[in-house]
Design an enzyme around this catalytic site. Sequence first.
Site, PDB file in Angstrom:
ATOM      1  N   HIS A 141       0.813  -1.343   0.036  1.00 56.85           N
ATOM      2  CA  HIS A 141       0.002   0.061  -0.095  1.00 56.85           C
ATOM      3  C   HIS A 141       0.895   1.302  -0.103  1.00 56.85           C
ATOM      4  O   HIS A 141       0.463   2.350  -0.062  1.00 56.85           O
ATOM      5  CB  HIS A 141      -0.699   0.000   1.160  1.00 56.85           C
ATOM      6  CG  HIS A 141      -1.881  -0.960   1.206  1.00 56.85           C
ATOM      7  ND1 HIS A 141      -2.933  -1.122   0.324  1.00 56.85           N
ATOM      8  CD2 HIS A 141      -2.133  -1.912   2.361  1.00 56.85           C
ATOM      9  CE1 HIS A 141      -3.889  -2.211   0.349  1.00 56.85           C
ATOM     10  NE2 HIS A 141      -3.420  -2.687   1.575  1.00 56.85           N
ATOM     11  N   ASP A 178      -2.543 -10.598  -2.240  1.00 57.54           N
ATOM     12  CA  ASP A 178      -3.381  -9.971  -0.966  1.00 57.54           C
ATOM     13  C   ASP A 178      -4.657  -9.517  -1.317  1.00 57.54           C
ATOM     14  O   ASP A 178      -4.906  -9.188  -2.592  1.00 57.54           O
ATOM     15  CB  ASP A 178      -2.292  -8.958  -0.443  1.00 57.54           C
ATOM     16  CG  ASP A 178      -2.690  -8.365   0.894  1.00 57.54           C
ATOM     17  OD1 ASP A 178      -1.870  -8.452   1.703  1.00 57.54           O
ATOM     18  OD2 ASP A 178      -3.965  -7.711   0.923  1.00 57.54           O
ATOM     19  N   HIS A 180      -6.349  -7.129  -0.367  1.00 54.78           N
ATOM     20  CA  HIS A 180      -6.585  -5.729  -0.771  1.00 54.78           C
ATOM     21  C   HIS A 180      -5.696  -5.172  -1.929  1.00 54.78           C
ATOM     22  O   HIS A 180      -4.793  -5.912  -2.223  1.00 54.78           O
ATOM     23  CB  HIS A 180      -5.935  -4.928   0.618  1.00 54.78           C
ATOM     24  CG  HIS A 180      -6.603  -5.421   1.873  1.00 54.78           C
ATOM     25  ND1 HIS A 180      -5.714  -6.084   2.794  1.00 54.78           N
ATOM     26  CD2 HIS A 180      -8.027  -5.339   2.325  1.00 54.78           C
ATOM     27  CE1 HIS A 180      -6.668  -6.566   3.931  1.00 54.78           C
ATOM     28  NE2 HIS A 180      -7.954  -5.975   3.556  1.00 54.78           N
ATOM     29  N   ASP A 266      -4.165 -12.788   3.498  1.00 54.55           N
ATOM     30  CA  ASP A 266      -5.546 -12.228   3.942  1.00 54.55           C
ATOM     31  C   ASP A 266      -6.834 -12.604   3.352  1.00 54.55           C
ATOM     32  O   ASP A 266      -7.823 -12.317   3.534  1.00 54.55           O
ATOM     33  CB  ASP A 266      -5.280 -10.745   4.262  1.00 54.55           C
ATOM     34  CG  ASP A 266      -4.787  -9.899   3.511  1.00 54.55           C
ATOM     35  OD1 ASP A 266      -4.430 -10.566   2.275  1.00 54.55           O
ATOM     36  OD2 ASP A 266      -4.402  -8.744   3.726  1.00 54.55           O
TER      37      ASP A 266
HETATM   38 ZN   LIG Z   1      -4.144  -7.109   2.753  1.00 59.26          ZN
END
Ligand SMILES: [Zn+2]
Length: 372
Positions: A141, A178, A180, A266
Amino acid sequence: MKPTGFVFHEDYLRHETGDQVYSFKGGKTINVGNEFENPLRAQYIKEMLDKSGLLTKMKSFRPHPASDTDLLRVHSQRHIVHLKEACQKGDRILGPEVYGCHVSEEIARLSAGGAIKAVDIAMKDEEIRQVYALIRPPGHHASRDQAMGFCLYNNVAVAARYAIDSLKLKRVAILDWDVHHGNGTQDIFYHDNNVLFISVHEAGYFPANTGSVDELGVSAGKGYNVNIPLPSGTGDAGYLYTFERLVQPIINEYQPELLLVSAGQDPSGLDPLSRMMVMRPGFRSMAKAVRELADKICDGRLVVLQEGGYSLPYLPIATLGVIEGLMDCEVDFHDPHAIPNQPITYDLVEAVTLCEKILAPYWNSLCTPAHS
Ligand SMILES: [Zn+2]
């Protein structure tokens, strides 16, 4: 069993993120315990790999901190100075949803250094072509100028740029599984065609308003930014279907010289920060798929970097699945949380078909849907 490297440093456990505290107007608070991204994540994964017997079959390496030169390939000087100063002051909040302590900049640098070490092993070691790096804090991120979502420096981006600038590779692929969206990695390589970025993530989640399949890259990078947003509840079979229809054909067509994976566990069925229902067999199959792809395309040169994964009970089991898939083995360990495999849903097929339609103009290997 395939020879596999393991990159880790015990200092990764020194990056403390504190507790989650909810506040009411008027000053009352509730402390609900550890932040999601905390040292126990790495500690439990390491213990699982150790006690399963897999760690002794891997070759272990210790990383060095990334240098300013390494970081400045993808981050601004301002970003580095901000993190250093904030940590020196003892700030706990280092950016939007980023928490740390006085040593966090130093440990983030060691995390990025772990990614570089993994690339060096995959490209230069005489015996080992594939490496799993158990690093933290995570990175995907973090953009050029900002820490975000538990991430300080963008480890996978630092590694990809190192491979291109220092090792003179011409094409590097990053697969980000991941749950996200890998918004920071996307931002860093949005103009580039020497890095193919593919993010497979839960649609409409974190960060807000990023990760649409319409975000394709710009100028030379157009078509080399691939977002695959999937519906909640996709599960093992749905992820494999997505890999077969989109991920594998695109990476195969790109022909990278090195394959990097932003491996967040995740999407797991027990994760508090997602609803995707991937279990140990799913992670095993995903890792097997990238191993086979790397074997076919780039002489097995594969670097798997730890990103997210926040279920303390399940993260070690999900990661066990990843390592089993990489090493081509199965440990005799009973998963007490195992669930029956979820069928592929109509919503998933629709999501994959939409991506295929939008990406087909850029990738010959994707068959254009008949009723487009
Ligand atoms: Zn994540």
